[in-house]
Design a protein around this motif. Structure first.
Motif, short mmCIF file in Angstrom:
data_model
loop_
_atom_site.label_atom_id
_atom_site.label_comp_id
_atom_site.label_asym_id
_atom_site.label_seq_id
_atom_site.Cartn_x
_atom_site.Cartn_y
_atom_site.Cartn_z
N GLN A 109 0.84 -1.22 0.00
CA GLN A 109 0.00 0.00 0.00
C GLN A 109 0.87 1.27 0.00
OE1 GLN A 109 -3.20 0.38 -0.35
NE2 GLN A 109 -3.58 -1.81 -0.51
N ALA A 110 1.96 1.21 0.68
CA ALA A 110 2.86 2.37 0.75
C ALA A 110 3.44 2.67 -0.64
CB ALA A 110 3.99 2.13 1.73
N GLN A 111 3.82 1.61 -1.38
CA GLN A 111 4.35 1.80 -2.73
C GLN A 111 3.27 2.39 -3.65
OE1 GLN A 111 5.65 -2.17 -3.62
NE2 GLN A 111 7.83 -1.67 -3.18
N ILE A 112 2.05 1.89 -3.51
CA ILE A 112 0.95 2.41 -4.34
C ILE A 112 0.71 3.89 -4.03
CG2 ILE A 112 -1.53 2.26 -4.75
CD1 ILE A 112 -1.29 -0.77 -4.38
N ARG A 113 0.68 4.21 -2.74
CA ARG A 113 0.48 5.61 -2.33
C ARG A 113 1.61 6.50 -2.85
NH1 ARG A 113 0.22 4.41 3.15
NH2 ARG A 113 -1.32 2.79 3.15
N ASN A 114 2.85 6.02 -2.73
CA ASN A 114 3.99 6.80 -3.22
C ASN A 114 3.89 7.02 -4.73
OD1 ASN A 114 5.26 7.24 -0.82
ND2 ASN A 114 6.65 5.49 -1.01
N CYS A 115 3.55 5.95 -5.44
CA CYS A 115 3.44 6.06 -6.90
C CYS A 115 2.34 7.04 -7.29
CB CYS A 115 3.16 4.67 -7.49
SG CYS A 115 3.08 4.68 -9.29
N LEU A 116 1.18 6.93 -6.63
CA LEU A 116 0.08 7.85 -6.92
C LEU A 116 0.44 9.29 -6.56
CD1 LEU A 116 -3.03 5.74 -5.79
CD2 LEU A 116 -2.31 6.31 -8.13
N HIS A 117 1.12 9.43 -5.43
CA HIS A 117 1.52 10.78 -5.00
C HIS A 117 2.50 11.40 -6.01
CE1 HIS A 117 2.47 14.09 -2.38
NE2 HIS A 117 3.76 13.80 -2.49
#
Length: 170
Positions: free
Chosen positions: A65-73
């Motif tokens: 989830q952290a990677q997804i959030r970072n990518c989206l951010h």
């Protein structure tokens, strides 16, 4: 062809050239934006291929989830940055166009003002010339009438001294 008509034709030609240049500028801006979008798409595609090649095949794991959030951010930030750049470019382009249009309008107003002044001066000169012609004609006609009247009355009236005849005929 009159001077005014030639100036109007030249002014129309200049306006057409200005509009054509503006259209070409817009087209080039659009081509640049399309090229940048293609470059981003290619870079994203290469990044996806690179990411896919880093994985140990055939292990398919879901990103955290952290990677997804970072990518989206990161993507949101890139999109915001791109949008801000486009807005700034559009505002600069609009300001440049307004300045250019203002300069053209000022030039046209100056030219029209000069033409109107010349036309007024020509009209005043024509009126003065007509007035002078009418004054001379009226004076000439009145002298001719006075002369004709004195000729008619010559044999009816007792002889008059020359000073009594129509003034200005002597």
């Amino acid at each position: 062809m009159g001077v005014h008509l030639r100036r109007c034709i030249e002014e129309d030609r200049c306006d057409a050239l200005h509009q054509r240049a503006t259209a070409e500028h817009h087209a080039s801006q659009l081509r640049e934006q399309i090229g940048e979008a293609n470059e981003r798409r290619t870079a994203n595609h290469l990044q996806l291929i690179e990411q896919a090649s880093r994985h140990d095949f055939p292990r398919f794991t879901e990103p955290s989830q952290a990677q997804i959030r970072n990518c989206l951010h990161e993507r949101r930030m890139r999109l915001r940055s791109d949008l801000a750049t486009q807005v700034a470019a559009k505002a600069h382009q609009r300001l440049t166009e307004q300045q250019c249009d203002h300069e053209w309008a000022q030039r046209r107003n100056d030219i029209n003002g000069r033409e109107m002044k010349l036309l007024r001066e020509e009209e005043l000169a024509k009126k003065q010339s007509d007035r002078n012609v009418l004054t001379q004609s009226w004076g000439h006609d009145s002298r001719l009438r006075a002369l004709a009247k004195s000729i008619e009355n010559h044999d009816k009236a007792p002889s008059q001294p020359r000073s009594m005849l129509a003034p200005g005929l002597l």
